[in-house]
Design a protein around this motif. Structure first.
Motif, PDB file in Angstrom:
ATOM      1  N   ALA A  91      13.202  10.280   9.085  1.00  0.00           N
ATOM      2  CA  ALA A  91      12.208  10.972   9.913  1.00  0.00           C
ATOM      3  C   ALA A  91      10.853  10.919   9.217  1.00  0.00           C
ATOM      4  O   ALA A  91      10.322  11.938   8.780  1.00  0.00           O
ATOM      5  CB  ALA A  91      12.616  12.426  10.158  1.00  0.00           C
ATOM      6  N   PRO A  92      10.265   9.706   9.063  1.00  0.00           N
ATOM      7  CA  PRO A  92       9.013   9.583   8.291  1.00  0.00           C
ATOM      8  C   PRO A  92       7.895  10.416   8.888  1.00  0.00           C
ATOM      9  O   PRO A  92       7.751  10.515  10.106  1.00  0.00           O
ATOM     10  CB  PRO A  92       8.695   8.088   8.358  1.00  0.00           C
ATOM     11  CG  PRO A  92       9.459   7.570   9.542  1.00  0.00           C
ATOM     12  CD  PRO A  92      10.690   8.408   9.626  1.00  0.00           C
ATOM     13  N   GLN A  93       7.082  10.999   7.998  1.00  0.00           N
ATOM     14  CA  GLN A  93       5.987  11.866   8.411  1.00  0.00           C
ATOM     15  C   GLN A  93       4.623  11.225   8.246  1.00  0.00           C
ATOM     16  O   GLN A  93       3.606  11.843   8.567  1.00  0.00           O
ATOM     17  CB  GLN A  93       6.030  13.179   7.617  1.00  0.00           C
ATOM     18  CG  GLN A  93       7.245  14.032   7.930  1.00  0.00           C
ATOM     19  CD  GLN A  93       7.252  15.295   7.099  1.00  0.00           C
ATOM     20  OE1 GLN A  93       7.295  15.269   5.872  1.00  0.00           O
ATOM     21  NE2 GLN A  93       7.190  16.426   7.769  1.00  0.00           N
ATOM     22  N   ASN A  94       4.578  10.008   7.720  1.00  0.00           N
ATOM     23  CA  ASN A  94       3.298   9.320   7.553  1.00  0.00           C
ATOM     24  C   ASN A  94       3.508   7.831   7.798  1.00  0.00           C
ATOM     25  O   ASN A  94       4.643   7.346   7.862  1.00  0.00           O
ATOM     26  CB  ASN A  94       2.708   9.583   6.161  1.00  0.00           C
ATOM     27  CG  ASN A  94       3.694   9.272   5.043  1.00  0.00           C
ATOM     28  OD1 ASN A  94       4.206   8.168   4.947  1.00  0.00           O
ATOM     29  ND2 ASN A  94       3.967  10.259   4.196  1.00  0.00           N
ATOM     30  N   VAL A  95       2.398   7.120   7.949  1.00  0.00           N
ATOM     31  CA  VAL A  95       2.496   5.705   8.311  1.00  0.00           C
ATOM     32  C   VAL A  95       3.083   4.876   7.177  1.00  0.00           C
ATOM     33  O   VAL A  95       3.723   3.845   7.411  1.00  0.00           O
ATOM     34  CB  VAL A  95       1.119   5.158   8.762  1.00  0.00           C
ATOM     35  CG1 VAL A  95       0.121   5.135   7.621  1.00  0.00           C
ATOM     36  CG2 VAL A  95       1.271   3.760   9.380  1.00  0.00           C
ATOM     37  N   TYR A  96       2.908   5.317   5.944  1.00  0.00           N
ATOM     38  CA  TYR A  96       3.538   4.614   4.827  1.00  0.00           C
ATOM     39  C   TYR A  96       5.061   4.635   4.968  1.00  0.00           C
ATOM     40  O   TYR A  96       5.722   3.589   4.908  1.00  0.00           O
ATOM     41  CB  TYR A  96       3.129   5.243   3.494  1.00  0.00           C
ATOM     42  CG  TYR A  96       3.962   4.763   2.334  1.00  0.00           C
ATOM     43  CD1 TYR A  96       3.874   3.450   1.877  1.00  0.00           C
ATOM     44  CD2 TYR A  96       4.865   5.619   1.695  1.00  0.00           C
ATOM     45  CE1 TYR A  96       4.658   2.998   0.821  1.00  0.00           C
ATOM     46  CE2 TYR A  96       5.640   5.178   0.640  1.00  0.00           C
ATOM     47  CZ  TYR A  96       5.539   3.867   0.208  1.00  0.00           C
ATOM     48  OH  TYR A  96       6.317   3.427  -0.833  1.00  0.00           O
ATOM     49  N   ILE A 138       0.890  -1.161   0.000  1.00  0.00           N
ATOM     50  CA  ILE A 138       0.000   0.000   0.000  1.00  0.00           C
ATOM     51  C   ILE A 138       0.925   1.207   0.000  1.00  0.00           C
ATOM     52  O   ILE A 138       1.681   1.431   0.946  1.00  0.00           O
ATOM     53  CB  ILE A 138      -0.912   0.019   1.232  1.00  0.00           C
ATOM     54  CG1 ILE A 138      -1.841  -1.192   1.225  1.00  0.00           C
ATOM     55  CG2 ILE A 138      -1.731   1.306   1.263  1.00  0.00           C
ATOM     56  CD1 ILE A 138      -2.674  -1.322   2.487  1.00  0.00           C
ATOM     57  N   SER A 139       0.882   1.989  -1.083  1.00  0.00           N
ATOM     58  CA  SER A 139       1.842   3.081  -1.241  1.00  0.00           C
ATOM     59  C   SER A 139       1.191   4.457  -1.151  1.00  0.00           C
ATOM     60  O   SER A 139       1.832   5.467  -1.453  1.00  0.00           O
ATOM     61  CB  SER A 139       2.569   2.946  -2.585  1.00  0.00           C
ATOM     62  OG  SER A 139       1.640   2.931  -3.654  1.00  0.00           O
ATOM     63  N   ASP A 140      -0.050   4.498  -0.719  1.00  0.00           N
ATOM     64  CA  ASP A 140      -0.793   5.756  -0.628  1.00  0.00           C
ATOM     65  C   ASP A 140      -0.370   6.509   0.632  1.00  0.00           C
ATOM     66  O   ASP A 140      -0.687   6.114   1.753  1.00  0.00           O
ATOM     67  CB  ASP A 140      -2.295   5.444  -0.594  1.00  0.00           C
ATOM     68  CG  ASP A 140      -3.165   6.686  -0.661  1.00  0.00           C
ATOM     69  OD1 ASP A 140      -2.644   7.792  -0.450  1.00  0.00           O
ATOM     70  OD2 ASP A 140      -4.366   6.549  -0.920  1.00  0.00           O
ATOM     71  N   ILE A 173      -4.068  -1.535   8.676  1.00  0.00           N
ATOM     72  CA  ILE A 173      -3.978  -2.218   7.388  1.00  0.00           C
ATOM     73  C   ILE A 173      -2.648  -1.902   6.699  1.00  0.00           C
ATOM     74  O   ILE A 173      -2.070  -2.757   6.019  1.00  0.00           O
ATOM     75  CB  ILE A 173      -5.183  -1.863   6.475  1.00  0.00           C
ATOM     76  CG1 ILE A 173      -5.206  -2.750   5.237  1.00  0.00           C
ATOM     77  CG2 ILE A 173      -5.171  -0.403   6.094  1.00  0.00           C
ATOM     78  CD1 ILE A 173      -5.405  -4.216   5.532  1.00  0.00           C
ATOM     79  N   MET A 174      -2.119  -0.691   6.884  1.00  0.00           N
ATOM     80  CA  MET A 174      -0.828  -0.341   6.289  1.00  0.00           C
ATOM     81  C   MET A 174       0.279  -1.229   6.846  1.00  0.00           C
ATOM     82  O   MET A 174       1.076  -1.802   6.100  1.00  0.00           O
ATOM     83  CB  MET A 174      -0.505   1.128   6.558  1.00  0.00           C
ATOM     84  CG  MET A 174       0.815   1.600   5.948  1.00  0.00           C
ATOM     85  SD  MET A 174       0.773   1.823   4.150  1.00  0.00           S
ATOM     86  CE  MET A 174      -0.061   3.410   4.028  1.00  0.00           C
ATOM     87  N   LEU A 175       0.339  -1.372   8.154  1.00  0.00           N
ATOM     88  CA  LEU A 175       1.412  -2.155   8.761  1.00  0.00           C
ATOM     89  C   LEU A 175       1.219  -3.654   8.551  1.00  0.00           C
ATOM     90  O   LEU A 175       2.192  -4.396   8.369  1.00  0.00           O
ATOM     91  CB  LEU A 175       1.516  -1.824  10.246  1.00  0.00           C
ATOM     92  CG  LEU A 175       2.029  -0.403  10.524  1.00  0.00           C
ATOM     93  CD1 LEU A 175       1.849  -0.031  11.984  1.00  0.00           C
ATOM     94  CD2 LEU A 175       3.488  -0.267  10.123  1.00  0.00           C
ATOM     95  N   GLN A 176      -0.026  -4.112   8.550  1.00  0.00           N
ATOM     96  CA  GLN A 176      -0.262  -5.525   8.258  1.00  0.00           C
ATOM     97  C   GLN A 176       0.209  -5.872   6.849  1.00  0.00           C
ATOM     98  O   GLN A 176       0.886  -6.883   6.636  1.00  0.00           O
ATOM     99  CB  GLN A 176      -1.750  -5.854   8.401  1.00  0.00           C
ATOM    100  CG  GLN A 176      -2.238  -5.944   9.832  1.00  0.00           C
ATOM    101  CD  GLN A 176      -3.740  -6.159   9.904  1.00  0.00           C
ATOM    102  OE1 GLN A 176      -4.470  -5.918   8.935  1.00  0.00           O
ATOM    103  NE2 GLN A 176      -4.221  -6.603  11.054  1.00  0.00           N
ATOM    104  N   THR A 177      -0.154  -5.023   5.891  1.00  0.00           N
ATOM    105  CA  THR A 177       0.132  -5.324   4.490  1.00  0.00           C
ATOM    106  C   THR A 177       1.593  -5.116   4.135  1.00  0.00           C
ATOM    107  O   THR A 177       2.208  -5.954   3.460  1.00  0.00           O
ATOM    108  CB  THR A 177      -0.755  -4.456   3.576  1.00  0.00           C
ATOM    109  OG1 THR A 177      -2.124  -4.661   3.914  1.00  0.00           O
ATOM    110  CG2 THR A 177      -0.537  -4.802   2.111  1.00  0.00           C
ATOM    111  N   ASN A 178       2.164  -4.001   4.571  1.00  0.00           N
ATOM    112  CA  ASN A 178       3.533  -3.686   4.168  1.00  0.00           C
ATOM    113  C   ASN A 178       4.581  -4.380   5.033  1.00  0.00           C
ATOM    114  O   ASN A 178       5.562  -4.919   4.513  1.00  0.00           O
ATOM    115  CB  ASN A 178       3.769  -2.175   4.211  1.00  0.00           C
ATOM    116  CG  ASN A 178       2.980  -1.437   3.139  1.00  0.00           C
ATOM    117  OD1 ASN A 178       2.238  -2.039   2.377  1.00  0.00           O
ATOM    118  ND2 ASN A 178       3.144  -0.138   3.086  1.00  0.00           N
TER     119      ASN A 178
END
Length: 336
Positions: free
Chosen positions: A155-160, A100-102, A110-115
Motif C-alpha cells: 500500500a505505497p504512500q508515495n510515488v517512490y 531516485i530514492s527520495d 521523472i521518478m517513474l521514468q528513472t526508476n
C-alpha cells in the motif's frame, strides 16, 4: 565474509548506483573477495542539480569509491545512448541499485521514468544474455500496511514506493513468461552503515543521532519514539542478501530486514551507552502524523527459504561496528 559459492572470479559485474550507499559497499565486497572479477560501477554522481524539494538529484559521491580499482562509467539512466554501450561489456551479473530514492520528491514523471521505465532495459539485457539480475526494491512499497509486512500486501504512500512496486510487477510478469530467468527484487527495510553519509538528510537515524551525541547535544526524537519501531538492517546483511540473490533458490521478490522491529529510542540509548554519554532525550512533536509509518517489520520467512538469507547482525552489534566510521566522519566531515 564470503556469502556464496558463486564463481564471481573472472566474471564481469555491473553495479548501478555504485557510488551510492549500497552500491559502493557491493563494489568493495567484490573487489575484496573476488580480485579477478571485472567490476564496472555505473553512477550519475552528484552535481549541483536539485529537485523542487531542494534535495540533490543524485547521492553518488566519489569519496564512497576511494580505493576502488575497477571501471567507472558516469552516465544517466535516462540517456538513450547508454544501453548500446552497456551491451558491449558482456556482463555476467547485474546488480541494479540505482534509483531516485527520495521519498519526499513528488515529481511523478521523472521518478517513474528513472526508476520504472529504465528498469525494462535491464530486464531485456538480463534475458538477452541469460544472466542474473538483482535489483533494489524497497520496503516503501508497503506504506502503512499491517506488520509484519509481507510480499503481496502493499500500500505505497508515495510515488517512490509506487515506482518500486511497479518494478516488482514487471518482474513477476517477466518470470511468468520466462520461468527460468534469474531475476530477484530485494525490498530493503531501514538500512544503516558505512558509506551512507553522502545521502545527507536521508541518512539513517543511527548516523544522525550519533553525530548529535558526538557534538555534545541531547538527541532529538519525536514524542513517543519508544513506540515508533522500524526494522533496522545493517549493511553487511544487505550485501549478504544481494550475493545470495545472484544464485537464488527461487526468483522473485523478497524482503531484506531482520524480522525484528526496534524503536528509535533504543537507537539513541544504545548509542549513548556505547559512546559513554548520558544526555537523556529531547522530544519534539511529530509533524507527519497521518502519513508516518509507526511500525515496519519484515516477514523474512520467504527470504530464508527462497534465498538462503539469514540476518546475522543485531542492532547493538551493527552500531558497534559502525561507530568507528561515525566518529571518523564527525571529525573529518561534520566538524571541519
Amino acid at each position: 565474509m564470503i556469502y556464496s559459492d558463486e564463481p564471481f572470479n573472472g566474471k564481469t559485474i555491473l553495479i548501478t548506483g555504485g557510488a551510492g550507499f549500497i552500491g559502493s559497499n557491493l563494489a568493495f565486497y567484490f573487489q575484496r573477495h573476488y580480485p579477478d572479477a571485472k567490476i564496472v560501477v555505473l553512477d550519475l554522481f552528484r552535481n549541483n542539480e536539485t529537485f523542487d524539494n531542494g534535495n540533490l538529484k543524485s547521492f553518488g559521491h566519489f569519496k564512497n569509491l576511494l580505493g576502488f580499482t575497477g571501471e567507472i562509467l558516469c552516465a544517466d539512466l535516462n540517456d538513450p545512448t547508454l544501453w548500446e554501450r552497456l551491451r558491449g561489456y558482456g556482463f555476467d551479473y547485474i546488480f541494479h541499485q540505482a534509483a531516485i530514492s527520495d521519498t519526499t520528491m513528488y515529481d511523478q514523471t521523472i521518478m517513474l521514468q528513472t526508476n520504472l521505465n529504465t528498469f525494462k532495459y535491464f530486464i531485456d539485457l538480463a534475458l538477452e544474455r541469460n544472466i542474473p539480475l538483482v535489483y533494489a526494491s524497497s520496503g516503501a512499497t508497503y506504506g502503512d500496511a499491517e506488520a509484519p509486512q509481507t510480499v503481496g500486501r502493499e500500500a505505497p504512500q508515495n510515488v517512490y514506493g509506487f515506482s518500486k512496486l511497479m518494478m516488482d510487477h514487471l518482474t513477476r510478469d517477466t518470470l511468468k513468461r520466462y520461468p527460468d530467468a534469474k531475476i530477484v527484487g530485494l525490498r530493503y527495510f531501514n538500512v544503516y552503515g558505512p558509506r551512507e553519509f553522502y545521502k545527507n538528510k536521508t541518512a539513517s537515524m543511527v548516523l544522525q543521532l550519533g553525530h548529535q551525541i558526538l557534538a555534545g547535544k541531547t538527541p532529538k526524537l519525536f514524542t513517543g519514539s519508544d513506540t515508533i519501531r522500524r526494522d533496522f538492517i545493517y549493511i553487511d546483511d544487505v550485501i549478504q542478501a544481494n550475493i545470495k540473490a545472484a544464485n537464488p533458490r527461487q526468483s522473485g521478490i523478497y524482503n531484506v530486514g531482520t524480522g525484528n522491529a526496534r524503536s528509535f529510542q533504543e537507537i539513541a540509548d544504545i548509542l549513548q551507552e556505547q559512546l559513554g554519554t548520558d544526555y537523556g532525550t529531547d522530544y519534539i512533536d511529530n509533524p507527519y502524523i497521518g502519513s508516518y509509518q509507526f511500525l515496519t517489520e519484515a516477514d523474512i520467512a520467504p527470504s530464508i527459504e527462497g534465498l538462503g538469507y539469514t540476518p546475522q547482525v543485531t542492532l547493538e552489534e551493527g552500531i558497534r561496528r559502525y561507530l568507528p566510521e561515525i566518529k571518523h566522519l564527525f571529525q573529518t566531515e561534520v566538524k571541519r
